[in-house]
Design a protein around this motif. Structure first.
Motif, PDB file in Angstrom:
ATOM      1  N   ASP A 240      40.255  30.565  44.929  1.00  0.00           N
ATOM      2  CA  ASP A 240      40.445  32.000  44.744  1.00  0.00           C
ATOM      3  C   ASP A 240      39.642  32.405  43.518  1.00  0.00           C
ATOM      4  O   ASP A 240      39.837  31.840  42.426  1.00  0.00           O
ATOM      5  CB  ASP A 240      41.922  32.331  44.541  1.00  0.00           C
ATOM      6  CG  ASP A 240      42.745  32.026  45.782  1.00  0.00           C
ATOM      7  OD1 ASP A 240      42.306  32.406  46.881  1.00  0.00           O
ATOM      8  OD2 ASP A 240      43.818  31.411  45.640  1.00  0.00           O
TER       9      ASP A 240
ATOM     10  N   ASN B 120      35.284  38.191  51.718  1.00  0.00           N
ATOM     11  CA  ASN B 120      36.650  38.214  52.246  1.00  0.00           C
ATOM     12  C   ASN B 120      36.663  38.467  53.751  1.00  0.00           C
ATOM     13  O   ASN B 120      37.640  38.117  54.428  1.00  0.00           O
ATOM     14  CB  ASN B 120      37.482  39.280  51.534  1.00  0.00           C
ATOM     15  CG  ASN B 120      37.869  38.863  50.123  1.00  0.00           C
ATOM     16  OD1 ASN B 120      37.976  37.676  49.824  1.00  0.00           O
ATOM     17  ND2 ASN B 120      38.069  39.841  49.256  1.00  0.00           N
TER      18      ASN B 120
ATOM     19  N   SER C   4      39.400  33.238  48.479  1.00  0.00           N
ATOM     20  CA  SER C   4      39.434  34.696  48.425  1.00  0.00           C
ATOM     21  C   SER C   4      38.702  35.187  47.183  1.00  0.00           C
ATOM     22  O   SER C   4      38.517  34.449  46.214  1.00  0.00           O
ATOM     23  CB  SER C   4      40.880  35.202  48.413  1.00  0.00           C
ATOM     24  OG  SER C   4      41.553  34.760  47.240  1.00  0.00           O
TER      25      SER C   4
END
Length: 269
Positions: A47, A66, A73
């Protein structure tokens, strides 16, 4: 009797060389090397909080990645690394979202206008040093408590200009040399906190500005070795290694993705 390292398995090798499940911050991530690092981390399952001075630029990167069905992410934040209030807001937003930070990549930078040192105005000098060196300090300091509380890794983007010095690029060369020295200093100071601090010194990399300056129609292939330009993703792969547990005994080092050994002489225009 010597202490044996753990047996090697395919799974353990992959785990050590991965940043999957980690939370990372990448500055200067809207294009070029920073974007390539972000793509590599997200594809690996991290992330990633990304920032640049223009929110629209990092939002475009976040929207694209995304929407690409990757395991990680991307979270965009507008941040000017030369503005301490802006950097503090970046740290607060990151910790509010994730509670912790495992990896920090200080990539934001810029060469400025350049020219012979006697022609560089004080404002030009200060601007280049601010974004490259002081910006690295600002961001690292803002995340210091989070990184030192649980351990982690920092990778700073320096430059071969900082190793050799380049005529016409005095402020940039000096600032990037400072980044490399700061890297070694932090590695010594934070080793007891289980924080590794390394840097990369890219040579000539086919980022959009370099491609435009040298008339490169496309990013070069990874082969052959004997070439003048590398790709942003080749730098990103090295950053991923330094950020991963595969580099668990590597700290205070500055590695140079440059192709064949050189003295950072610019290719012929």
């Amino acid at each position: 009797m010597p202490v044996a390292d753990e047996p090697r398995t395919t799974e353990s090798v992959r785990d050590h060389s991965s940043v999957a499940g980690e939370t990372a911050v990448v500055t200067g991530a809207s294009s070029g090397i920073g974007r390539a690092i972000t793509e590599t981390f997200v594809a690996d399952g991290a992330d990633v909080v990304i920032c640049s001075r223009t929110r629209d630029d990092v939002e475009a990167v976040a929207d694209e990645l995304n929407g690409a069905d990757l395991p990680g992410s991307v979270h965009p934040v507008e941040c000017d690394v030369t503005d301490r209030d802006s950097v503090e807001a970046l740290a607060e937003a990151t910790l509010e979202e994730f509670d912790a930070v495992d990896l920090l990549v200080n990539n934001a930078g810029g060469a400025g206008d350049g020219g012979p040192l006697q022609e560089v105005e004080p404002e030009g000098w200060e601007g280049v040093v601010e974004v490259n060196l002081t910006g690295t300090y600002n961001v690292t300091r803002a995340f210091a408590d989070a990184l030192r509380s649980d351990g982690g890794a920092i990778v700073n983007t320096s430059s071969m200009a900082g190793r050799y010095g380049v005529a016409g690029m005095g402020p940039y060369s000096a600032a990037k040399a400072g980044v490399s020295v700061l890297t070694r200093t932090l590695a010594a100071e934070w080793a007891e906190d289980d924080v590794r601090v390394n840097a990369v010194e890219p040579g000539f990399i086919a980022t959009p500005p370099v491609r435009e300056a040298y008339g490169l129609d496309e990013v070069p292939d990874r082969e052959p070795v004997a070439r003048e330009f590398g790709s942003p993703h080749e730098v990103a792969d090295l950053v991923r290694f330094l950020a991963s547990d595969a580099a668990s005994f590597v700290t205070g080092q500055t590695l140079a993705p440059t192709g064949p050994p050189n003295t950072f002489e610019p290719p012929e225009l």
